[in-house]
Design an enzyme around this catalytic site. Structure first.
Site, mmCIF file in Angstrom:
data_model
loop_
_atom_site.group_PDB
_atom_site.id
_atom_site.type_symbol
_atom_site.label_atom_id
_atom_site.label_comp_id
_atom_site.label_asym_id
_atom_site.label_seq_id
_atom_site.Cartn_x
_atom_site.Cartn_y
_atom_site.Cartn_z
ATOM 1 N N ASP A 385 0.780 -1.348 0.056
ATOM 2 C CA ASP A 385 -0.103 0.146 0.062
ATOM 3 C C ASP A 385 0.663 1.280 0.085
ATOM 4 O OD1 ASP A 385 -2.350 -1.430 -0.098
ATOM 5 O OD2 ASP A 385 -2.661 -1.476 2.162
ATOM 6 N N TYR A 473 -10.209 -0.412 2.635
ATOM 7 C CA TYR A 473 -9.822 -0.492 3.886
ATOM 8 C C TYR A 473 -9.209 0.827 4.516
ATOM 9 C CZ TYR A 473 -9.307 -5.129 5.910
ATOM 10 O OH TYR A 473 -9.612 -6.209 6.825
#
Length: 741
Positions: A385, A473
């Site tokens: 990420d 998320y």
């Protein structure tokens, strides 16, 4: 193809381009800078250059009501050697890059992936004195692409020089936000894709698509930047993540936007229903869903106000980036890749009044999120990420009173768009005092002693927080500072699961021993098992730069016959790591140890080396095969603790270029050199891990689950540093009077 079809396609492409511009317009607040005309396409009719960011998935919607224009930061100047680049400095870097050969020949072909401060060397920063010394020369490091080739460049902002730096052997730079927005529109120009969507029964106006990094799985994926696109139906809900068009995956060339391949293996899988998926409070109120919750306990709970004392918050935010509180002083800034960076953390010694060094720099270096489904539409979902998407780029403005209490102060981030222009991410970090009813220390005496002693002190802490929404998320990052010298680093996980569509609507339809790779959460929805790993880079400088790593092993010791009524006890044995491999740690419950970073040249009055220890809490370890391609790239999760000698170029645990990298430039590679680390300038790396087997309580949005680890003083102070903390009395608290009727 007839002329009418060509005309329709041209109109569709034009509309798509206009929508991209609208999304980009909503994404960034662009300060006026060089090469910006007075009336820009990105400007409001009213002349404002301030907008809110709409993250991810290419969807349009009603604009939020206008809010007062926040500070533009156009007039900011750096006041500390570690201050991030200002708007003016980013514009200056852009100027220099566009004038630099070969970019000057075609500036429109230059794509800027990052421009960040090239921090001065450590000795320069450590010796700098505010008010006495001028700032060191300001420099930037830029990562750009020009005509398909990546460059890493050092930019002297004052002198104007631009010099090349080494480029990694494999991988590509972090995606820009502009790319992430435009890529999910790219398939819309492909007739085969549009036909597939129509066959699935989804209206194009209800389509939401996401750009998904694809890892690296062999030579067929080399020599060009690739990405996979998967789509969802947003009909009837804002929570389109719960309505996947399962099995449909589009392989796309990131540079040409060409659709290379369309894989559709889920034609028989229904799109899950929209019912009960929306999580917005206002939507529930509109639908009358809240009436059924009246009388339930959670409806009566409100967040306490946590109002500051009448004199105001007990912390200072000096020059926008220096925080002072409770004996602590540290530098705080936003970073496009790491999210939040804490530097020059020093704590005051109550016995001398001196501020002592604890940590030079701490940050999240990389996040690794592998999903545990090897099927065609899922095997590649092993995200990095920070290095692929930019952890800071995904950070959203924090929500006052809900993300942070009323008295919080906020820190903005200045980032760079693909054209090199700066934009501002407002309210990205908040800083606030927290009292949660915990106790800092206490003791009372029992009546048997004859002493009437009741001593207790409240634990008040200071929190620096950011939250990043990486597509579905949400990550909440807290750095919590305590007055006793402890630093707690906590990661919270919330947001929405990435789910898989399925024909099953009840577990009685699933045959025995069927591997669903997850949990049936609702009708036609499987929450896929996955892991989260967050690797932190902690440049520890405990009372100075030269430190050692000590493993204090605890083992059962047997007593000799007749020595004691006891047969065994625990003995602690200290082992000083000589090289990097001595300091690679895999945590084991039945082989306990403590892990200290000490300054062997500084001793307490009774002769103990001063130090800090890393205290693990609940964590998880990767169970993937070390030769599995995702684990090769995520090899920095092979151990929970690593220790390396300080190297300014070794900041990103997955390597500088993570996208489509092969895992050749990771923390594991560096540490295999087995360099000496005894009494050296050390960097400690700690990986916080989560295994996540989804459950129905995670649907349709997840309650936050958290884990943490501590950096705790160990023989750093001569005694309890908060021994003389005053107790709280009634007159110390604010009095909140209700408003007059």
């Amino acid at each position: 193809m007839d002329h009418s079809t060509s005309l329709l396609r041209l109109i569709f492409l034009a509309l798509g381009a206009a929508l991209v511009l609208l999304v980009v317009r909503s994404a960034f607040r662009l300060p006026h800078g060089i090469d910006t005309p007075t009336a820009s396409l990105f400007d409001d009719a009213g002349g404002s250059s301030c907008t809110r960011f709409t993250p991810w998935a290419c969807r349009t919607g009603r604009r939020a009501d206008r809010k007062p224009k926040p500070a533009s930061h156009e007039d900011d100047v750096p006041l500390h050697p570690l201050d991030p680049l200002t708007v003016a400095e980013v514009n200056r870097a852009r100027e220099l890059l566009r004038a630099h050969p070969p970019f000057a020949s075609s500036p429109s072909s230059l794509f800027v992936h990052s421009v960040a401060l090239d921090e001065p060397d450590k000795p320069v920063v450590l010796s700098w004195q505010k008010g006495t010394d001028p700032l060191p020369p300001r420099r930037a490091v830029a990562v750009v692409r020009f005509r398909g080739e990546a460059y890493v460049l050092a930019v002297d902002l004052a002198g104007g020089a631009v010099a090349p730096l080494p480029v990694p052997a494999s991988g590509y730079p972090t995606m820009t936000m502009d790319e992430q927005v435009s890529l999910c529109w790219a398939p819309f120009s492909d007739p085969a894709f549009n036909a597939t969507i129509r066959r699935r029964g989804v209206r194009m106006s209800d389509l939401a698509c996401l750009p998904l990094s694809l890892g690296w799985y062999g030579p067929t994926e080399e020599n060009r930047r690739l990405i996979k696109i998967q789509c969802f139906s947003a009909e009837g809900t804002a929570n389109f993540y719960m309505r996947p068009i399962e099995g449909l995956t589009v392989l796309l060339d990131m540079d040409t936007k060409e659709v290379i391949q369309i894989s559709d293996r889920g034609a028989g899988i229904p799109i899950p229903a929209a019912a009960n998926t929306d999580y917005r409070y206002a939507r529930h109120a509109e639908d009358g869903d809240l009436t059924s919750t009246k009388g339930l306990g959670f409806q009566n709970v409100r967040a306490p106000s946590m109002e500051p004392a009448p004199s105001g918050p007990g912390f200072e935010l000096v020059d926008e980036h220096t925080v002072r509180w409770g004996g602590w002083e540290f530098h705080l800034k936003a970073d496009a890749r790491a999210g939040m960076v804490v530097s020059r953390a020093r704590v005051q010694d109550p016995s001398t009044g001196e501020h002592r060094e604890v940590m030079y720099k701490g940050m999240a270096s990389e996040l690794f999120v592998p999903y545990m489904d090897p099927t065609e539409a899922w095997y590649f979902k092993t995200y990095m990420d920070a290095g692929e998407y930019g952890f800071g780029l995904q950070a959203m403005p924090l929500v006052p009173l809900n993300d942070c209490p009323r008295h919080a102060r906020y820190v903005d981030g200045v980032f760079v768009a693909a054209d090199g222009r700066p934009y501002v991410r407002e309210n990205m970090i908040c800083v606030f005092e927290r009292y949660a009813g915990d106790i800092a220390w206490r003791h009372t005496e029992r009546p048997v002693t004859g002493m009437d002693i009741r001593e207790s002190r409240p634990k008040v802490t200071l929190v620096a927080r950011m939250a990043a929404s990486v597509a579905n998320y949400d990550y909440i990052m807290d750095w919590e500072f305590q007055m006793d010298g402890l630093v707690r680093i906590k990661v919270g996980l919330s947001g929405i699961l990435m789910v898989k569509g399925t024909p099953y609507s009840h577990m009685n339809q699933v045959r025995q021993n069927k591997d669903m790779h997850g949990t049936l959460l609702s009708e036609n929805v499987i929450g896929v098992i996955h892991d989260h790993y967050v690797t932190f880079r902690l440049d520890m400088d405990v009372d100075g730069a030269d430190n050692s790593f000590v493993r204090v092993e605890m083992a059962r010791q047997e007593t000799a016959p007749g020595e004691s009524p006891r047969q065994s006890y625990i003995k602690a044995t200290r082992h000083v790591a000589q090289t990097e491999k001595d300091a690679q740690v895999r945590l084991k419950l039945y082989e306990p140890a403590e892990f200290h970073v000490v300054n062997p040249m500084k001793k307490t009055r009774v002769g103990n080396p001063v130090g800090y220890k890393v205290v693990p809490a609940g964590t998880a370890a990767s169970m993937l095969d070390p030769e599995d391609p995702p684990q090769k790239r995520g090899a920095f999760t092979n151990n929970q603790i690593w220790v390396t000698p300080y190297n300014k170029s070794e900041e990103w645990a997955g390597g500088l270029f993570v996208y489509q990298s092969k895992g050749e430039d990771t923390l594991a590679t560096w540490s295999d050199r087995d360099r000496p680390i005894k009494n050296k300038d050390l960097v400690l790396w700690y990986t916080l891990g989560f295994h996540h087997i989804p459950c129905q309580e995670d649907f349709p949005i997840m309650p936050t689950v958290s884990s943490s680890f501590d950096l705790k003083p160990v023989n750093f102070f001569e005694s309890n540093p908060i021994l003389k903390q005053r107790p709280t009395e009634e007159n110390h608290l604010p009095v909140c009077a209700s408003p007059a009727a």
